[in-house]
Design a protein around this motif. Structure first.
Motif, PDB file in Angstrom:
ATOM      1  N   UNK A 119       0.868  -1.175   0.000  1.00 47.81           N
ATOM      2  CA  UNK A 119       0.000   0.000   0.000  1.00 47.81           C
ATOM      3  C   UNK A 119       0.907   1.226   0.000  1.00 47.81           C
ATOM      4  N   UNK A 120       0.810   2.108  -1.005  1.00 49.53           N
ATOM      5  CA  UNK A 120       1.674   3.289  -1.045  1.00 49.53           C
ATOM      6  C   UNK A 120       1.467   4.172   0.184  1.00 49.53           C
ATOM      7  N   UNK A 121       2.551   4.597   0.793  1.00 51.61           N
ATOM      8  CA  UNK A 121       2.445   5.413   2.004  1.00 51.61           C
ATOM      9  C   UNK A 121       1.861   6.787   1.707  1.00 51.61           C
ATOM     10  N   UNK A 122       1.928   7.237   0.448  1.00 49.30           N
ATOM     11  CA  UNK A 122       1.371   8.540   0.089  1.00 49.30           C
ATOM     12  C   UNK A 122      -0.127   8.477  -0.186  1.00 49.30           C
ATOM     13  N   UNK A 123      -0.686   7.288  -0.199  1.00 50.13           N
ATOM     14  CA  UNK A 123      -2.130   7.165  -0.447  1.00 50.13           C
ATOM     15  C   UNK A 123      -2.905   7.882   0.652  1.00 50.13           C
ATOM     16  N   UNK A 129      -6.584   1.287   3.951  1.00 45.27           N
ATOM     17  CA  UNK A 129      -6.218   0.279   2.961  1.00 45.27           C
ATOM     18  C   UNK A 129      -5.349  -0.810   3.577  1.00 45.27           C
ATOM     19  N   UNK A 130      -4.432  -0.423   4.462  1.00 47.56           N
ATOM     20  CA  UNK A 130      -3.621  -1.435   5.140  1.00 47.56           C
ATOM     21  C   UNK A 130      -4.516  -2.346   5.977  1.00 47.56           C
ATOM     22  N   UNK A 131      -5.468  -1.744   6.694  1.00 49.59           N
ATOM     23  CA  UNK A 131      -6.400  -2.556   7.476  1.00 49.59           C
ATOM     24  C   UNK A 131      -7.127  -3.564   6.583  1.00 49.59           C
ATOM     25  N   UNK A 132      -7.652  -3.080   5.469  1.00 50.53           N
ATOM     26  CA  UNK A 132      -8.418  -3.943   4.576  1.00 50.53           C
ATOM     27  C   UNK A 132      -7.559  -5.062   3.997  1.00 50.53           C
ATOM     28  N   UNK A 133      -6.400  -4.697   3.461  1.00 53.03           N
ATOM     29  CA  UNK A 133      -5.548  -5.686   2.797  1.00 53.03           C
ATOM     30  C   UNK A 133      -5.000  -6.688   3.814  1.00 53.03           C
ATOM     31  N   UNK A 134      -4.607  -6.212   5.000  1.00 50.91           N
ATOM     32  CA  UNK A 134      -4.081  -7.140   6.002  1.00 50.91           C
ATOM     33  C   UNK A 134      -5.146  -8.164   6.394  1.00 50.91           C
ATOM     34  N   UNK A 171     -13.276  -8.027  18.063  1.00 45.85           N
ATOM     35  CA  UNK A 171     -13.790  -6.984  17.162  1.00 45.85           C
ATOM     36  C   UNK A 171     -13.707  -7.443  15.710  1.00 45.85           C
ATOM     37  N   UNK A 172     -12.531  -7.906  15.293  1.00 41.66           N
ATOM     38  CA  UNK A 172     -12.407  -8.528  13.988  1.00 41.66           C
ATOM     39  C   UNK A 172     -12.199  -7.595  12.810  1.00 41.66           C
ATOM     40  N   UNK A 173     -12.057  -6.302  13.042  1.00 42.26           N
ATOM     41  CA  UNK A 173     -11.798  -5.357  11.959  1.00 42.26           C
ATOM     42  C   UNK A 173     -10.733  -4.357  12.398  1.00 42.26           C
ATOM     43  N   UNK A 174     -10.039  -3.778  11.413  1.00 42.71           N
ATOM     44  CA  UNK A 174      -9.082  -2.691  11.638  1.00 42.71           C
ATOM     45  C   UNK A 174      -8.017  -3.052  12.688  1.00 42.71           C
ATOM     46  N   UNK A 175      -7.607  -4.300  12.712  1.00 37.28           N
ATOM     47  CA  UNK A 175      -6.615  -4.713  13.701  1.00 37.28           C
ATOM     48  C   UNK A 175      -5.282  -3.969  13.564  1.00 37.28           C
ATOM     49  N   UNK A 176      -4.726  -3.789  12.350  1.00 36.51           N
ATOM     50  CA  UNK A 176      -3.467  -3.039  12.260  1.00 36.51           C
ATOM     51  C   UNK A 176      -3.547  -1.647  12.861  1.00 36.51           C
ATOM     52  N   UNK A 177      -4.624  -0.933  12.600  1.00 38.25           N
ATOM     53  CA  UNK A 177      -4.764   0.418  13.150  1.00 38.25           C
ATOM     54  C   UNK A 177      -4.893   0.397  14.665  1.00 38.25           C
TER      55      UNK A 177
END
Length: 219
Positions: A119-123, A129-134, A171-177
């Motif tokens: 995921x581009x850091x400038x996005x 997006x990181x949450x979704x892809x992870x 919770x099951x969502x947005x774990x990276x964040x």
């Protein structure tokens, strides 16, 4: 520490490409840009070998006791921070099937490692997006068990030791964040309880990497 950083900045910032940084005694090597190395000097973490099941700080007696007490306080603070983000320590302890911590760490930071997805850091929506892809990759590899439990590589800044913590995420969502909010670090390593699969986030110079790895052939 300031003197070390100054010398590193003088010697390394002219380098444009990433460099291989290694801890030979631990058999660990990682790719790292000069800028990242300089800004991370006071917070480098990696799994270190313990001696006779005890942490080794290079000191004894009262100093060791004080360091252990300080570490215990920081561990509790980190567990509480994770808990506030919905990630709680699970019963049962770390299973014997857990992958070797050094192997998992190297599978994330090794010089030859390639990302599964980026995921581009400038996005503008990089965190979402990181949450979704992870989560897509974690689900694909079967990282979570039926109770939402998995292994989280657990460390605290300034401590050379690290290891697995069995946790549950209802919770099951947005774990990276949520992990980043608890630890202040967007990078983390998670593995399945059976020790077969790993799904990690590594923050690189231009992209956030989602890295998956299978330990099946090594087991």
């Amino acid at each position: 520490m300031t003197g070390v950083v100054t010398r590193l900045a003088t010697q390394l910032l002219s380098r444009e490409r990433g460099m291989k940084t290694a801890w030979p005694a631990d058999g660990i090597a990682t790719r790292m840009t000069a800028a990242r190395l300089i800004t991370s000097v006071d917070d480098l973490w990696y799994p270190s070998t313990t001696r006779n099941g005890r942490r080794s700080y290079g000191c004894t007696g009262t100093d060791m006791t004080e360091r252990d007490a300080d570490r215990d306080r920081r561990v509790l603070d980190r567990l509480e921070a994770l808990g506030r983000q919905g990630v709680v320590e699970a019963a049962g302890g770390v299973p014997e099937t857990a992958p070797d911590p050094k192997s998992a760490f190297y599978a994330m930071v090794g010089y030859e490692v390639k990302p599964t997805r980026t995921v581009p850091r400038k996005a503008p929506d990089v965190r979402d997006r990181v949450d979704l892809v992870w989560h897509e990759e974690a689900d694909r590899t079967g990282l979570f068990d039926e109770d939402g439990e998995f292994l989280l590589f657990f460390w605290i800044p300034g401590d050379p030791t690290g290891g697995w913590l069995r946790v549950r995420d209802p919770i099951g969502t947005r774990l990276p964040s949520r992990i980043a909010a608890a630890t202040g670090n967007r990078e983390f390593i998670a593995a399945s309880l059976d020790g077969r699969h790993m799904c990690a986030v590594s923050v690189e110079e231009y992209d956030d990497w989602i890295i998956t790895h299978s330990f099946e052939t090594a087991r």
